[in-house]
Design a protein around this motif. Structure first.
Motif, mmCIF file in Angstrom:
data_model
loop_
_atom_site.group_PDB
_atom_site.id
_atom_site.type_symbol
_atom_site.label_atom_id
_atom_site.label_comp_id
_atom_site.label_asym_id
_atom_site.label_seq_id
_atom_site.Cartn_x
_atom_site.Cartn_y
_atom_site.Cartn_z
ATOM 1 N N UNK A 182 13.292 8.429 -11.453
ATOM 2 C CA UNK A 182 13.468 7.856 -13.248
ATOM 3 C C UNK A 182 11.601 8.005 -13.445
ATOM 4 N N UNK A 183 10.419 8.192 -12.056
ATOM 5 C CA UNK A 183 9.081 8.441 -12.613
ATOM 6 C C UNK A 183 8.802 7.619 -12.564
ATOM 7 N N UNK A 184 9.029 6.502 -12.101
ATOM 8 C CA UNK A 184 8.109 5.174 -12.001
ATOM 9 C C UNK A 184 6.072 5.216 -11.818
ATOM 10 N N UNK A 244 0.506 5.591 -7.621
ATOM 11 C CA UNK A 244 1.301 6.676 -7.436
ATOM 12 C C UNK A 244 2.623 6.937 -7.826
ATOM 13 N N UNK A 245 2.614 7.856 -7.768
ATOM 14 C CA UNK A 245 4.408 8.771 -7.793
ATOM 15 C C UNK A 245 5.140 8.591 -6.286
ATOM 16 N N UNK A 270 1.138 -0.850 -0.116
ATOM 17 C CA UNK A 270 -0.032 0.062 0.250
ATOM 18 C C UNK A 270 1.166 0.865 -0.067
ATOM 19 N N UNK A 271 -0.012 2.661 -0.700
ATOM 20 C CA UNK A 271 1.218 3.648 -0.322
ATOM 21 C C UNK A 271 1.729 3.721 0.509
ATOM 22 N N UNK A 292 4.694 11.410 -4.111
ATOM 23 C CA UNK A 292 4.361 12.789 -4.919
ATOM 24 C C UNK A 292 2.566 13.180 -5.623
ATOM 25 N N UNK A 293 2.490 11.543 -6.003
ATOM 26 C CA UNK A 293 1.180 12.043 -6.674
ATOM 27 C C UNK A 293 0.058 10.643 -6.604
#
Length: 286
Positions: free
Chosen positions: A249-251, A264-265, A216-217, A276-277
């Motif tokens: 790398x913004x996966x 999520x990022x 989970x986040x 992040x988002x």
């Protein structure tokens, strides 16, 4: 290539077990518990449509276990794998490949079902190859005492008996750039031996199916490790490696068990890699 989120059902687990030694006052900030200390979880699988190949990553608990068994996991909601497939115009007989990140029952239980008379166990995806790897298969079929309750022989052995089992190759390093399927694989050993994390190149984005490396986040901080992990210190190292790469790398991290955050990022912060988002699957896949 098209991607579709497939919900194979929702369940609950003890929050303390899901966060190990982390105090409840900390993990409930992101994963609130009910009066029985249970937190909401889901079995969010992923369907990859690429030409004639239709690959399903994981498939939830299935429905063949007893009422007593499912009672331990407080099933909730009315989601199911078949309903979710139907939503996108597919049937389980259309599936050409079932990729199993690992063989714990909540990831592979849907692989096998009873026949109509409930006398024989048979593959639930009759036209599919089932993908594991040799090391994890041996680990699961000769289980240690810690994981024996998670590796259920009725979920696993009929796959081999059907003749539909295939193994993906094992890399010399942790990341396999291209597997026998349509994605690369990151191998992680902290939760269970040779868990496979698919990394999919989709429209210029890297979509990472996080399985139990990041359930989970709420598990983003490195010490937030499940009590179910066989090697928690190794999980921390693997998370650190992977999350740093994800931030660099913004996966896009596809969360299999997070009931409320789908993708999520992450970003680097003074406290380490953090959220992040947050995106829905529709945000990314449509």
């Amino acid at each position: 290539m098209n991607l579709y989120p497939i919900n194979a059902g929702n369940f609950k687990l003890d929050g303390g077990a899901m966060f190990g030694v982390v105090p409840k006052s900390l993990w409930t900030r992101t994963n609130p518990a009910d009066s029985n200390n249970l937190i909401d979880l889901t079995a969010r699988c992923l369907l990859i449509e690429n030409g004639r190949r239709l690959t399903l990553i994981d498939n939830g608990m299935g429905n063949k276990q007893s009422e007593k068994f499912f009672g331990y996991y407080s099933l909730w909601g009315d989601e199911s794998l078949d309903k979710s497939l139907m939503k996108y115009g597919f049937h389980r007989d259309d599936i050409t490949d079932v990729f199993l990140t690992h063989l714990h029952f909540d990831h592979c239980g849907g692989s096998i079902q009873y026949n109509k008379d409930r006398t024989i166990l048979e593959p639930a995806f009759k036209n599919a190859h089932f993908w594991s790897n040799k090391d994890h298969w041996q680990w699961a079929t000769q289980p240690n005492r810690r994981e024996r309750a998670s590796f259920l022989k009725e979920n696993i052995l009929p796959i081999k008996e059907s003749g539909q089992l295939k193994f993906t190759e094992l890399p010399e390093e942790s990341i396999l750039e291209r597997s026998s399927l349509d994605f690369g694989i990151f191998f992680a050993n902290g939760h269970t031996d040779k868990q496979m994390i698919p990394m999919i190149n989709y429209k210029g984005k890297t979509i990472c199916f996080m399985a139990d490396l990041l359930p989970t986040g709420g598990h983003l901080p490195l010490p937030f490790v499940m009590g179910y992990d066989t090697r928690p210190l190794l999980t921390m190292d693997e998370k650190e490696l992977f999350l740093n790469k994800a931030a660099d790398n913004n996966y896009y991290l596809f969360l299999e068990h997070d009931a409320y955050n789908q993708i999520i990022t992450v970003q680097h912060t003074e406290k380490g890699v953090r959220l992040k988002d947050v995106f829905t699957c529709d945000d990314i896949f449509k």
